[in-house]
Write an enzyme that holds these catalytic residues in place. Structure first.
Site, mmCIF file in Angstrom:
data_model
loop_
_atom_site.group_PDB
_atom_site.id
_atom_site.type_symbol
_atom_site.label_atom_id
_atom_site.label_comp_id
_atom_site.label_asym_id
_atom_site.label_seq_id
_atom_site.Cartn_x
_atom_site.Cartn_y
_atom_site.Cartn_z
ATOM 1 N N THR A 193 -3.872 16.086 0.508
ATOM 2 C CA THR A 193 -3.073 15.424 -0.502
ATOM 3 C C THR A 193 -1.954 13.473 0.187
ATOM 4 O O THR A 193 -2.229 14.450 1.596
ATOM 5 C CB THR A 193 -1.790 16.722 -1.341
ATOM 6 O OG1 THR A 193 -1.110 15.246 -2.209
ATOM 7 C CG2 THR A 193 -1.793 16.906 -0.641
ATOM 8 N N ARG A 194 -1.887 13.616 -0.700
ATOM 9 C CA ARG A 194 -0.831 11.935 -0.490
ATOM 10 C C ARG A 194 -0.064 11.879 -0.900
ATOM 11 O O ARG A 194 1.478 11.406 -0.768
ATOM 12 C CB ARG A 194 -1.463 10.924 0.395
ATOM 13 C CG ARG A 194 -2.540 10.592 -1.351
ATOM 14 C CD ARG A 194 -2.849 8.951 -1.331
ATOM 15 N NE ARG A 194 -1.866 8.397 -1.683
ATOM 16 C CZ ARG A 194 -2.226 7.944 -3.279
ATOM 17 N NH1 ARG A 194 -2.985 8.390 -4.093
ATOM 18 N NH2 ARG A 194 -1.826 6.683 -3.587
ATOM 19 N N HIS A 198 4.058 19.545 -6.526
ATOM 20 C CA HIS A 198 4.842 20.074 -7.500
ATOM 21 C C HIS A 198 4.384 21.682 -7.983
ATOM 22 O O HIS A 198 3.021 21.771 -7.686
ATOM 23 C CB HIS A 198 5.343 18.925 -8.778
ATOM 24 C CG HIS A 198 5.999 17.774 -8.247
ATOM 25 N ND1 HIS A 198 7.115 17.795 -7.429
ATOM 26 C CD2 HIS A 198 5.515 16.719 -8.109
ATOM 27 C CE1 HIS A 198 6.838 16.711 -7.289
ATOM 28 N NE2 HIS A 198 6.272 16.212 -7.363
ATOM 29 N N HIS A 201 0.997 21.425 -8.400
ATOM 30 C CA HIS A 201 -0.518 21.634 -7.829
ATOM 31 C C HIS A 201 -0.759 23.315 -7.497
ATOM 32 O O HIS A 201 -2.046 23.592 -6.291
ATOM 33 C CB HIS A 201 -0.024 20.356 -6.645
ATOM 34 C CG HIS A 201 0.514 18.994 -6.595
ATOM 35 N ND1 HIS A 201 1.915 18.859 -6.829
ATOM 36 C CD2 HIS A 201 -0.480 18.011 -7.315
ATOM 37 C CE1 HIS A 201 1.470 17.245 -7.817
ATOM 38 N NE2 HIS A 201 0.025 17.397 -7.635
ATOM 39 N N ARG A 287 -9.419 14.247 -10.462
ATOM 40 C CA ARG A 287 -9.855 13.350 -11.207
ATOM 41 C C ARG A 287 -9.527 12.363 -10.299
ATOM 42 O O ARG A 287 -8.196 12.191 -9.376
ATOM 43 C CB ARG A 287 -9.250 13.344 -12.295
ATOM 44 C CG ARG A 287 -9.552 12.065 -13.790
ATOM 45 C CD ARG A 287 -8.176 12.959 -14.514
ATOM 46 N NE ARG A 287 -8.399 11.920 -16.079
ATOM 47 C CZ ARG A 287 -8.380 10.125 -16.008
ATOM 48 N NH1 ARG A 287 -7.192 10.293 -14.944
ATOM 49 N NH2 ARG A 287 -8.364 9.951 -17.133
ATOM 50 N N ARG A 446 3.804 -21.404 10.260
ATOM 51 C CA ARG A 446 4.206 -21.257 9.316
ATOM 52 C C ARG A 446 4.113 -19.547 8.580
ATOM 53 O O ARG A 446 5.402 -18.369 7.871
ATOM 54 C CB ARG A 446 3.911 -21.640 8.170
ATOM 55 C CG ARG A 446 4.800 -23.260 7.765
ATOM 56 C CD ARG A 446 4.110 -23.843 6.934
ATOM 57 N NE ARG A 446 3.889 -25.392 6.947
ATOM 58 C CZ ARG A 446 4.787 -25.897 6.288
ATOM 59 N NH1 ARG A 446 6.242 -25.702 5.344
ATOM 60 N NH2 ARG A 446 5.012 -27.176 6.146
HETATM 61 S S1 PPS Z 1 8.184 -22.313 5.541
HETATM 62 O O1 PPS Z 1 6.819 -23.002 5.841
HETATM 63 O O2 PPS Z 1 8.361 -21.492 4.814
HETATM 64 O O3 PPS Z 1 7.715 -21.742 7.184
HETATM 65 O O4 PPS Z 1 9.212 -23.427 6.320
HETATM 66 P P1 PPS Z 1 10.601 -23.111 6.492
HETATM 67 O O5 PPS Z 1 10.862 -21.855 7.182
HETATM 68 O O6 PPS Z 1 11.692 -22.732 5.696
HETATM 69 O O7 PPS Z 1 11.190 -24.524 7.191
HETATM 70 C C1 PPS Z 1 11.775 -25.603 6.525
HETATM 71 C C2 PPS Z 1 12.725 -26.466 6.710
HETATM 72 O O8 PPS Z 1 12.033 -27.526 8.366
HETATM 73 C C3 PPS Z 1 12.635 -28.432 7.248
HETATM 74 N N1 PPS Z 1 11.161 -29.152 7.898
HETATM 75 C C4 PPS Z 1 10.134 -29.157 7.019
HETATM 76 N N2 PPS Z 1 9.336 -28.109 5.747
HETATM 77 C C5 PPS Z 1 8.132 -28.661 5.746
HETATM 78 N N3 PPS Z 1 7.166 -28.712 5.975
HETATM 79 C C6 PPS Z 1 7.760 -29.668 7.406
HETATM 80 N N4 PPS Z 1 6.396 -30.270 8.048
HETATM 81 C C7 PPS Z 1 8.973 -29.919 7.829
HETATM 82 N N5 PPS Z 1 9.786 -30.110 8.811
HETATM 83 C C8 PPS Z 1 10.885 -29.957 9.140
HETATM 84 C C9 PPS Z 1 12.747 -28.927 5.710
HETATM 85 O O9 PPS Z 1 14.222 -28.868 6.390
HETATM 86 C C10 PPS Z 1 13.227 -27.440 5.378
HETATM 87 O O10 PPS Z 1 14.217 -26.854 4.783
HETATM 88 P P2 PPS Z 1 14.541 -26.615 3.146
HETATM 89 O O11 PPS Z 1 15.624 -25.820 3.248
HETATM 90 O O12 PPS Z 1 13.691 -25.850 3.089
HETATM 91 O O13 PPS Z 1 14.179 -27.790 3.208
#
Ligand code: PPS
Length: 567
Positions: A193-194, A198, A201, A287, A446
């Protein structure tokens, strides 16, 4: 002596060699095992996966995937593979010994690498799990967590993984065999079981033992189960409470550090082989045994009795006899449990499904005594408080400049005004300053950034707080991974801030779109880098011509609707 009670082979180095192997291993190239690999290694070393002598070679892997057999013809349904990264695989030569370490760096074993290959993951998904569908947890693991290269070869065990919890309840196959010998048990029926047990069982396992004239071993999995399952600490406390309900000295409980794959029919056969290794003679198969839930089209992955059929076909080779799992229901007039198919017409039959139980727990509703034992319900209530008291994560995603941070801030303030739980905002820019300052905007970076956010959010959720995350998070697979990590502890509410790229560019609050168009910022989401639109977020917000206050309010309504905040 009965064959199920004799000692089976283990893969540990013998007493004298162990010290030498350990000293030599310290100088070897080493691989840090993943949690799943640690579970697999433990059962390889202690004989739970007998007759395997190590991680599968390429030939055995192909044969297991295609025919459920090792190359020598022995039945084995699940590939036990050592998946590694490409860069680690590139460091190796065939024939080389490597050390296998746990997550603290302790050397558990060595492997002589005889095989290295790139598996066809699609084939593995289809043949082993029955579908190339990411809704299957093992298929998702295969594509999104397992490394691209598999290594195979014999393993020499040095020490078993260290467990600090429930030590007296963990037994190797040989320890269980010795226990059965000592107790004079010859026929032993195992219950896998996981889930918490009750009354139904308890009734069905008790009946299974009576019908087969066997002793009963409750053999729950405490390694890895289906994402979202109740943690094993809670479950073991529940099992201990239920154990008192069986006649003494007829029933035992032992914990199995198995990493389940939720592979339904193949998994049932695998579970049978593992129980045979643990000295059992009978095994209860129900089942939808080890069923993974619904596929991405909303249908079941396997038909309900497929596992029982496959098991029955291989029963002799597995070496344990299958016992049907009876669906037990409570017959109100007779105040007792009976198999559903034996209840005559006209009787009032009661049952509570798993989904209904979760609903009652999450809403703090009554769970009747005919359904479960008071100690079990008390344990469950401790670990699953009502939703309005659990932690949760609100995860915003959307283009840069879509309004994520502004709405996230407004939401944070409103939640703080309400009080009750600590609130933490993990805004994209703030995280990049404090946690991810060395990262750029490649896919790899990212992903790493989002996984860090996911890790922090899951910790906050686990500890009963509210995490509000507001990164772009452009990749669907990474968002899904974060969802899974968080959902182990509480709700994950994905909010897509659906401002169009044209509108974001028109607003261009930070002047970044202009720079991206001019080519001075590379890999800019929506301009020169992809964004996977969320397909089914909990909430999609349109921001054009809608006030920030209203957007935050829509989220509060959603949270209320999900039972996460009080009305
Ligand atoms: S991610 O893709 O989720 O890791 O991005 P994140 O950490 O949210 O960072 C996004 C913010 O970094 C600025 N920024 C860029 N965004 C997108 N693409 C590129 N190449 C890039 N370079 C810098 C940008 O201000 C984003 O902030 P937000 O608040 O989204 O406008």
């Amino acid at each position: 002596m009965q064959s199920n009670l004799i000692t089976i082979p283990e893969l540990y180095a013998s007493g004298h060699d162990i010290q030498k192997t350990k000293i030599k291993a310290a100088e070897l190239l080493s691989w840090d095992l993943t949690p799943r690999q640690i579970c697999d290694l433990e059962l390889l070393m202690n004989g739970g996966f007998n007759p395997l002598k190590g991680f599968l070679t390429e030939g055995d892997y192909n044969s297991v995937v295609e025919n459920m057999r090792l190359e020598n013809g022995k039945l084995w349904p699940i590939p036990i593979t050592l998946d590694v990264s490409q860069c680690f695989a590139d460091l190796l030569k065939i024939g080389q010994n490597i050390a296998l370490r746990d997550q603290e760096g302790v050397i558990l074993a060595t492997i002589t690498v005889t095989d290295r290959w790139l598996p066809k993951k699609k084939r593995e998904a289809v043949m082993v799990f029955g579908a190339d569908d990411l809704a299957h947890p093992a298929v998702n693991y295969l594509y999104n967590q397992a490394g691209p290269v598999y290594l195979g070869g014999p393993v020499t065990g040095i020490q078993q993984p260290v467990h600090y919890d429930f030590r007296n309840r963990r037994n190797t196959p040989n320890e269980l065999r010795a226990y059965f010998r000592k107790m004079g048990w010859h026929r032993i029926v195992a219950f896998q079981t996981r889930n918490p047990l009750h009354r139904a069982h308890q009734e069905l396992t008790f009946r299974a033992a009576k019908e087969t004239q066997a002793n009963l071993i409750i053999h729950p999995v405490v390694g890895m189960t289906k994402p979202g399952d109740i943690d094993h600490f809670t479950r073991v406390r529940c099992y201990e409470a239920v154990l008192d309900q069986y006649p003494s000295s007829t029933t035992a409980m032992s914990l199995l550090n198995l990493a389940m794959r939720m592979a339904g029919p193949r998994e049932a056969v695998w579970h049978g082989l593992i129980r045979a290794n643990h000295g059992c003679t009978h095994f209860i198969v129900g089942r939808d045994h080890a069923g993974p839930g619904k596929n991405s089209a909303g249908a079941d992955f396997y038909s309900p009795y497929e596992a029982q059929e496959l098991f029955r076909n291989f029963q002799d080779e597995i070496g344990v006899e299958m016992v049907d799992f009876k669906h037990m229901v409570y017959v109100q007039e007779r105040a007792q449990y009976e198999p559903a198919d034996e209840v005559e017409d006209g009787f009032n039959v009661l049952d509570i499904s798993g989904t209904e139980l979760r609903r009652r727990l999450s809403e703090g509703l009554d769970i009747p005594e005919w359904f479960s034992f008071p100690q079990v319900v008390a344990e469950l209530r401790k670990s699953r408080p009502p939703r309005a008291k659990q932690g949760f994560t609100v995860f915003f995603t959307g283009y840069s400049g879509s309004g994520k941070s502004t709405i996230a801030n407004a939401l944070m303030i409103k939640l703080m005004e309400m009080g009750g739980r600590p609130v933490t905002l993990l805004d994209g820019d703030i995280v990049r300053k404090n946690l991810s300052s060395e990262l750029g905007f490649s896919k790899e970076h990212r992903d790493l950034n989002i996984r860090r956010i996911g890790y922090v959010a899951s910790e906050i959720t686990k500890n009963g707080g509210i995490a509000i995350c507001a990164p772009i998070a452009p990749y669907a697979t990474t968002r899904r991974a974060v969802r899974e990590e968080v959902e182990a502890f509480g709700a994950f509410v994905e909010v897509h801030v659906a401002t169009s790229i044209d509108e974001c560019e028109r607003r261009d609050r930070k002047g970044l779109y202009k720079l991206a168009r001019a080519g001075s910022i590379k890999e800019f989401t929506g301009i020169s880098d992809p964004y996977d639109m969320p397909v089914a977020p909990e909430l999609r917000l349109e921001t054009e011509h809608v006030e920030v206050d209203n957007c935050a309010h829509q989220i509060l309504l959603k949270l209320e609707n999900m039972g996460l905040i009080g009305a």
